[in-house]
Write a protein that holds these residues in place. Sequence first.
Motif, PDB file in Angstrom:
ATOM      1  N   THR A  79     -25.396 -68.901  25.047  1.00 19.50           N
ATOM      2  CA  THR A  79     -25.501 -67.477  25.067  1.00 19.50           C
ATOM      3  C   THR A  79     -24.145 -66.947  26.007  1.00 19.50           C
ATOM      4  O   THR A  79     -23.798 -65.768  25.628  1.00 19.50           O
ATOM      5  CB  THR A  79     -26.750 -66.967  25.662  1.00 19.50           C
ATOM      6  OG1 THR A  79     -26.957 -67.556  26.830  1.00 19.50           O
ATOM      7  CG2 THR A  79     -27.909 -67.393  24.479  1.00 19.50           C
ATOM      8  N   GLY A  80     -23.985 -67.725  27.036  1.00 22.29           N
ATOM      9  CA  GLY A  80     -22.973 -67.034  27.843  1.00 22.29           C
ATOM     10  C   GLY A  80     -21.388 -67.142  27.150  1.00 22.29           C
ATOM     11  O   GLY A  80     -20.706 -66.317  27.354  1.00 22.29           O
ATOM     12  N   ALA A  81     -21.219 -68.365  26.417  1.00 28.87           N
ATOM     13  CA  ALA A  81     -19.827 -68.493  25.677  1.00 28.87           C
ATOM     14  C   ALA A  81     -19.884 -67.252  24.746  1.00 28.87           C
ATOM     15  O   ALA A  81     -18.862 -66.673  24.620  1.00 28.87           O
ATOM     16  CB  ALA A  81     -19.963 -69.765  25.170  1.00 28.87           C
ATOM     17  N   PRO A  88     -21.257 -58.411  24.402  1.00 24.93           N
ATOM     18  CA  PRO A  88     -22.648 -58.387  24.589  1.00 24.93           C
ATOM     19  C   PRO A  88     -23.496 -58.058  23.408  1.00 24.93           C
ATOM     20  O   PRO A  88     -24.599 -58.425  23.187  1.00 24.93           O
ATOM     21  CB  PRO A  88     -22.846 -57.552  25.969  1.00 24.93           C
ATOM     22  CG  PRO A  88     -21.726 -56.759  25.804  1.00 24.93           C
ATOM     23  CD  PRO A  88     -20.457 -57.537  25.274  1.00 24.93           C
ATOM     24  N   GLY A  89     -22.831 -57.169  22.517  1.00 22.13           N
ATOM     25  CA  GLY A  89     -23.443 -56.882  20.993  1.00 22.13           C
ATOM     26  C   GLY A  89     -22.919 -57.575  20.026  1.00 22.13           C
ATOM     27  O   GLY A  89     -23.194 -56.987  18.951  1.00 22.13           O
ATOM     28  N   HIS A  90     -22.628 -58.865  20.054  1.00 23.28           N
ATOM     29  CA  HIS A  90     -22.229 -59.730  18.999  1.00 23.28           C
ATOM     30  C   HIS A  90     -23.486 -59.956  18.062  1.00 23.28           C
ATOM     31  O   HIS A  90     -24.655 -59.954  18.505  1.00 23.28           O
ATOM     32  CB  HIS A  90     -21.696 -61.237  19.371  1.00 23.28           C
ATOM     33  CG  HIS A  90     -22.934 -61.784  20.255  1.00 23.28           C
ATOM     34  ND1 HIS A  90     -22.714 -61.717  21.782  1.00 23.28           N
ATOM     35  CD2 HIS A  90     -23.674 -62.748  19.921  1.00 23.28           C
ATOM     36  CE1 HIS A  90     -23.523 -62.528  22.181  1.00 23.28           C
ATOM     37  NE2 HIS A  90     -24.141 -63.207  21.217  1.00 23.28           N
ATOM     38  N   LYS A  91     -23.393 -60.164  16.745  1.00 24.16           N
ATOM     39  CA  LYS A  91     -24.477 -60.377  15.665  1.00 24.16           C
ATOM     40  C   LYS A  91     -24.210 -61.554  14.917  1.00 24.16           C
ATOM     41  O   LYS A  91     -23.079 -61.854  14.483  1.00 24.16           O
ATOM     42  CB  LYS A  91     -24.589 -59.055  15.030  1.00 24.16           C
ATOM     43  CG  LYS A  91     -24.939 -57.732  15.629  1.00 24.16           C
ATOM     44  CD  LYS A  91     -25.111 -56.706  14.997  1.00 24.16           C
ATOM     45  CE  LYS A  91     -25.442 -55.396  15.617  1.00 24.16           C
ATOM     46  NZ  LYS A  91     -25.494 -54.286  14.681  1.00 24.16           N
ATOM     47  N   VAL A  92     -25.261 -62.199  14.657  1.00 21.47           N
ATOM     48  CA  VAL A  92     -25.326 -63.387  13.824  1.00 21.47           C
ATOM     49  C   VAL A  92     -25.116 -62.671  12.298  1.00 21.47           C
ATOM     50  O   VAL A  92     -25.981 -61.842  11.845  1.00 21.47           O
ATOM     51  CB  VAL A  92     -26.451 -64.284  13.794  1.00 21.47           C
ATOM     52  CG1 VAL A  92     -26.238 -65.498  12.711  1.00 21.47           C
ATOM     53  CG2 VAL A  92     -26.452 -64.803  15.182  1.00 21.47           C
ATOM     54  N   PRO A 254     -18.161 -54.673  18.223  1.00 21.65           N
ATOM     55  CA  PRO A 254     -16.889 -53.803  18.052  1.00 21.65           C
ATOM     56  C   PRO A 254     -16.557 -52.820  19.035  1.00 21.65           C
ATOM     57  O   PRO A 254     -15.424 -52.303  19.175  1.00 21.65           O
ATOM     58  CB  PRO A 254     -17.497 -52.780  16.998  1.00 21.65           C
ATOM     59  CG  PRO A 254     -18.901 -52.837  17.154  1.00 21.65           C
ATOM     60  CD  PRO A 254     -19.309 -54.234  17.503  1.00 21.65           C
ATOM     61  N   ASP A 255     -17.481 -52.982  20.123  1.00 24.96           N
ATOM     62  CA  ASP A 255     -17.035 -51.923  21.230  1.00 24.96           C
ATOM     63  C   ASP A 255     -16.518 -52.821  22.466  1.00 24.96           C
ATOM     64  O   ASP A 255     -16.337 -52.424  23.624  1.00 24.96           O
ATOM     65  CB  ASP A 255     -18.317 -51.270  21.707  1.00 24.96           C
ATOM     66  CG  ASP A 255     -18.741 -50.174  20.919  1.00 24.96           C
ATOM     67  OD1 ASP A 255     -17.734 -49.569  20.215  1.00 24.96           O
ATOM     68  OD2 ASP A 255     -19.902 -50.050  20.684  1.00 24.96           O
ATOM     69  N   ALA A 256     -16.427 -54.211  22.411  1.00 24.62           N
ATOM     70  CA  ALA A 256     -15.992 -55.234  23.355  1.00 24.62           C
ATOM     71  C   ALA A 256     -14.693 -55.370  23.163  1.00 24.62           C
ATOM     72  O   ALA A 256     -14.070 -56.471  22.849  1.00 24.62           O
ATOM     73  CB  ALA A 256     -16.857 -56.469  23.191  1.00 24.62           C
TER      74      ALA A 256
END
Length: 306
Positions: A79-81, A88-92, A254-256
């Motif tokens: 999760t840290g990687a 933080p807002g990544h999605k599978v 998309p905001d990172a």
Amino acid sequence: MSFEALGYDRIDCRFAPAQLSALLEAVGRTRRFDASLFLTEAEYEADPVHRGTNPRPGRNLAEALDALIAPLEADDALTGALRRVLGPGHKVMDRKFVVGMPHSEIPVWLRARIENNNVNNLGAYIRPEYRDMTYFWGIDLHQDLIDWSAREADFITVYVYLEDVGPGDAPLYLLPRSHRLGADIFPHELTLLDKAQGRSRYTAHGDAIEENTVRLTGPAGAVHYWHACLLHGTQPTAGDRRRISLRYLIEMDPDAHDCALARLNASIPYPLSIDQTRRDLAASGVAVMKGNFVNTQAGQSGLSSV
């Protein structure tokens, strides 16, 4: 290793061996990994279907076994990687089991059809009730953009070996730094420079890189990830042992704007998406080109394993 420099990296997860064993045992209870998975030649010829045979929502064993997979996904290192690389807002986008099938379990009638194919996704030959996993018998060096026409390379692939993977167990082969040439149509322009070391030249967009192929071997629980434009593939399993893994596609927040993938993409001087991703298939989905570059490196002791 450095994701931004090489296009791939590993994650030192701390999965409990009992977790991996329980997941593999649960997979094994769903079917026999032998010739019974396959259609007969007559059944295939009666209705050849080469599209829509991969797992999908409602037909995906990873969904059915979520209770066993979820504890692996909660690993702190994983999760840290993902937060560092994708924000933080990544999605599978996609999660599925991938099986490297051994030669001994491929029906005799099928072997001649698929020998030396670029991509041997076996879904078209698998019985419909078992198409909740993806089955391969080797796949040439490719980008994971191959299935995403016109999509930006805003995602990574995460690969989890669920059992020990040695040189003969269909390990992943990666061409470091190949992501630096951006999105490119499959099959790719590759020249073998040194067979013993697996050194190759990859050419795209009027530019080229020369690198030694690396082979991802490792114990059960080994986790690697790579950029959507990184060239990678596998050879057919050499022995009688199938290889089961979990594969994820995970998209960037998309905001990172300062995550590792966003910084990396901003540094690549070539297109990160293309409308036509492959030229090896007929409209029906049947392969019309032969040749498999990654197989030219079979059995080479000089290849480095990571």
